[in-house]
Design an enzyme around this catalytic site. Sequence first.
Site, PDB file in Angstrom:
ATOM      1  N   GLN B 126      -1.532  -8.777   3.652  1.00  0.00           N
ATOM      2  CA  GLN B 126      -2.949  -8.476   3.889  1.00  0.00           C
ATOM      3  C   GLN B 126      -3.737  -8.472   2.582  1.00  0.00           C
ATOM      4  O   GLN B 126      -3.366  -7.772   1.645  1.00  0.00           O
ATOM      5  CB  GLN B 126      -3.059  -7.097   4.555  1.00  0.00           C
ATOM      6  CG  GLN B 126      -4.479  -6.687   4.906  1.00  0.00           C
ATOM      7  CD  GLN B 126      -4.506  -5.350   5.648  1.00  0.00           C
ATOM      8  OE1 GLN B 126      -3.601  -4.536   5.504  1.00  0.00           O
ATOM      9  NE2 GLN B 126      -5.531  -5.129   6.447  1.00  0.00           N
ATOM     10  N   GLY B 127      -4.823  -9.248   2.545  1.00  0.00           N
ATOM     11  CA  GLY B 127      -5.693  -9.273   1.368  1.00  0.00           C
ATOM     12  C   GLY B 127      -7.062  -8.713   1.682  1.00  0.00           C
ATOM     13  O   GLY B 127      -8.048  -9.460   1.757  1.00  0.00           O
ATOM     14  N   SER B 129      -8.195  -4.834   0.712  1.00  0.00           N
ATOM     15  CA  SER B 129      -8.660  -3.893  -0.313  1.00  0.00           C
ATOM     16  C   SER B 129      -8.700  -4.547  -1.682  1.00  0.00           C
ATOM     17  O   SER B 129      -7.968  -5.499  -1.967  1.00  0.00           O
ATOM     18  CB  SER B 129      -7.731  -2.682  -0.384  1.00  0.00           C
ATOM     19  OG  SER B 129      -7.747  -1.970   0.809  1.00  0.00           O
ATOM     20  N   GLU B 244      -5.109  -1.947  14.519  1.00  0.00           N
ATOM     21  CA  GLU B 244      -4.143  -1.320  13.622  1.00  0.00           C
ATOM     22  C   GLU B 244      -4.058   0.179  13.915  1.00  0.00           C
ATOM     23  O   GLU B 244      -2.972   0.748  13.987  1.00  0.00           O
ATOM     24  CB  GLU B 244      -4.572  -1.560  12.166  1.00  0.00           C
ATOM     25  CG  GLU B 244      -3.567  -1.042  11.145  1.00  0.00           C
ATOM     26  CD  GLU B 244      -4.064  -1.151   9.702  1.00  0.00           C
ATOM     27  OE1 GLU B 244      -5.180  -1.665   9.493  1.00  0.00           O
ATOM     28  OE2 GLU B 244      -3.342  -0.715   8.810  1.00  0.00           O
ATOM     29  N   SER B 376      -9.030   5.566   5.772  1.00  0.00           N
ATOM     30  CA  SER B 376      -8.533   6.913   5.457  1.00  0.00           C
ATOM     31  C   SER B 376      -8.910   7.873   6.580  1.00  0.00           C
ATOM     32  O   SER B 376      -9.803   7.600   7.384  1.00  0.00           O
ATOM     33  CB  SER B 376      -9.143   7.406   4.143  1.00  0.00           C
ATOM     34  OG  SER B 376     -10.512   7.715   4.342  1.00  0.00           O
ATOM     35  N   ASN B 377      -8.203   9.012   6.615  1.00  0.00           N
ATOM     36  CA  ASN B 377      -8.492   9.965   7.688  1.00  0.00           C
ATOM     37  C   ASN B 377      -9.924  10.490   7.609  1.00  0.00           C
ATOM     38  O   ASN B 377     -10.502  10.886   8.622  1.00  0.00           O
ATOM     39  CB  ASN B 377      -7.472  11.110   7.641  1.00  0.00           C
ATOM     40  CG  ASN B 377      -6.115  10.648   8.161  1.00  0.00           C
ATOM     41  OD1 ASN B 377      -5.875   9.450   8.316  1.00  0.00           O
ATOM     42  ND2 ASN B 377      -5.236  11.594   8.428  1.00  0.00           N
ATOM     43  N   GLU B 378     -10.493  10.460   6.404  1.00  0.00           N
ATOM     44  CA  GLU B 378     -11.897  10.872   6.273  1.00  0.00           C
ATOM     45  C   GLU B 378     -12.804   9.819   6.928  1.00  0.00           C
ATOM     46  O   GLU B 378     -13.789  10.152   7.594  1.00  0.00           O
ATOM     47  CB  GLU B 378     -12.264  11.058   4.797  1.00  0.00           C
ATOM     48  CG  GLU B 378     -11.687  12.320   4.172  1.00  0.00           C
ATOM     49  CD  GLU B 378     -10.166  12.271   4.011  1.00  0.00           C
ATOM     50  OE1 GLU B 378      -9.604  11.168   3.821  1.00  0.00           O
ATOM     51  OE2 GLU B 378      -9.527  13.346   4.069  1.00  0.00           O
TER      52      GLU B 378
END
Lengths: 383, 391
Positions: B126-127, B129, B244, B376-378
């Site tokens: 995966q490209g 981030s 995902e 992220s969970n945030e």
Amino acid sequence: MNFDLSEEQRLLADSLAKWAARSYDFDRRQKICATPEGRSPAVWAELADLGLTGLPFAEADGGYGGGPVETMIVMEAIGRALVTEPWLDAVVFTGALLRHGADSERRAALVPAIAAGELLLVAAIGEPQARWTLADVATRATPIAGGWRLDGVKTLVPHGAAADRFVVSARTGGDRTSPIGIGLFLVDRTAPGVSVVSHETHDGGRVADVRLDEVTVAAEAVIGDPARGLPILERATDETIAAISAEAVGIMDEALKTTVEYLKTRVQFGRAIGSFQVLQHRAADMFVAVEQARSMALWATMSVGEEDVVTRRKAMAAAKIQVAKSARFVGQQAIQLHGGIAMTWEYKVGHLFKRLTMIDKRFGDLDHHLDWLAATDGLVGAA
Amino acid sequence: MDLRFTDDEIAFRREVRDFLRASVPAAIRAKMIEGRKIDRDELTAWTRTLHARGWAVPHWPVEWGGTGWDPIRRMIFRDEIQSFPAPETLSFGTAMVGPVIYTFGSQAQKQRFLPRIADLTDWWCQGFSEPGAGSDLASLKTRAVRDGDHWVVNGQKAWTTLGQHADWIFVLARTDPKAKPQEGISFLLVDMKSPGVTLVPTRTIDGGWEINEVFFDDVRVPAENLVGEENKGWDYAKFLLTNERNGQARVGISKARLKRIRELADFPPDGAVAPLRNPAFRRRLVELEVEMRALEMTQLRVIAAERGDGKPDPASSILKIRGSELMQASSELLMDVMGPAAAIAHGDDGDDGVDWTRGGAATYFNLRKLSIYGGSNEIQRSIIAKAILGL
């Protein structure tokens, strides 16, 4: 597998929502709580008209044959509207006692009157030293000619001063905490030797101390085997835990909805406070907590009919644990996110919080169920 | 409402379990239990076994190798694989780029790539981030400029998991720098062997080498490797990320780990006093078991809702948040069962006689990533606040 409600179940949920909107708004609820009885026979009659007082009883006994899902639907609605009527105690719990403990003759004598809303029958099973241990029974039942004599003190009897009759747990044999030797006895509130002292509770309801001094009852007053009442009490407790979990979910849902609405409309620093990320994330955590509790209330509801005692009780303990944790978080945060307004007696959220808090005090609190579940072989592997 | 599995579903679960018992090599299962890495050859061989059974890509359309199972069967299958435990197929191919290709790709792309993803002929990475684009993914700077029938890609990707094995990488690149950030991004399929692609490993705190930086230096990508429309890549990326999230409850893995914790805590291999006799430990364990059951029920609810309209539920954010938290908490408890010996940093290979503690603390360290990646969970909390609560 499906989570869909049937057409009848949807209608039941709709009719309850309409009833609550029409005739049980928060103002009326508060006025009822302020009366000495803390409940309203008129509301009870409305619930009877809706078919609720006979809901969980078999049609053959004079009820409407509702199951655990119907009970869940009713309890969620009762939670949302903070109804103080003793449906949980006088219909769900007592209903389970009668279904699992009483013979058909006894049921035929009691169920039609309960279903009609004419008989308020509640369980008097608490004792000061027992906390949530159902087997801890000091009240004595002594055999006499043609019946029994009862002596002792039962506490925290739900709406005890308003009840017509009680199902009293009393010891017919064994020592104070022995699982064998507990009998269940039907006792009239007005019988000679019965004295009742009522207390207000933080959630707007009433409980009573019920003192039994040389109260005599006939042999026909016994429900089931006079030495083996405990399994009946345990079964009823399990079924009621599923119901009260659904009530807590209804309350949490209402608290979350009210809080989100407030975040959207309350303006500080020139903007709606719901635009602040720290409050958004807190509300998101409340949402997660409510949904996790809802999942476990559903699981408990589906486990009500489980015949294996340990499997069933594990489901109830797990549900009560999740509900306790979620309820504490959601209730506290609903107050915090509202700020000062939620501290006032006039605002509903504080009362939602208080009922959530008191739900933990019934049928075993977080520590009680965690200790019990921790002493078993746990949930993994238990399908 | 009926939460019981049907007889057919129960029989299906048994069929999957029997297949796993007969087909998963004992050495692979042991590695999975101990949290050791499965190497490329092992995963390829296992994927081929699944593929031969017709179960490598159950959730894909039937014409591309899918099974036509409903969401409940797919959930049962995943649950059985995870709790056995057996390896899951390479998610970058089967769960991420595969669905993007069969949903948005050209017919030629489908024919060329999908069969090779299904049997792991091609290893994908995966490209997305970049060093400067993490949670704010749309701020990515990697550029792709059209030059005749090629795109020329320049830039840098970060946190590329298992890129060291990869044949292909799917890349988000900026193709319109003047547009709003989300509207100038395209989705490209890039051959890792292309001149100008350089991979540099990044070591993680657990001591492992699973992530990499990938540098693109005037990499020429044939125009036919653009997925869907130019500048619509952000839509495809959101589709991919939502898919995902749905796989991230990982209930089966947590269940298997909790089972292992209970066994080790009952009879610790070092002969120590059983942690299970400690009431505080027992309480921590059952608290996690309750969370596991609640998550499992929530997952069933999300799946049941999915059956309605086929779209992923925003409630899938719950699965990501609670799933990752439970994985982290259970890895913490597993490390704690191991006591002081958890301090030893084992490599991935070899046998130094204290195998039962292998992967304990390392897995705990490694799994901190779960609440960071995949949004992220945030970020998940912000999704719940906006998409569900309307804040």
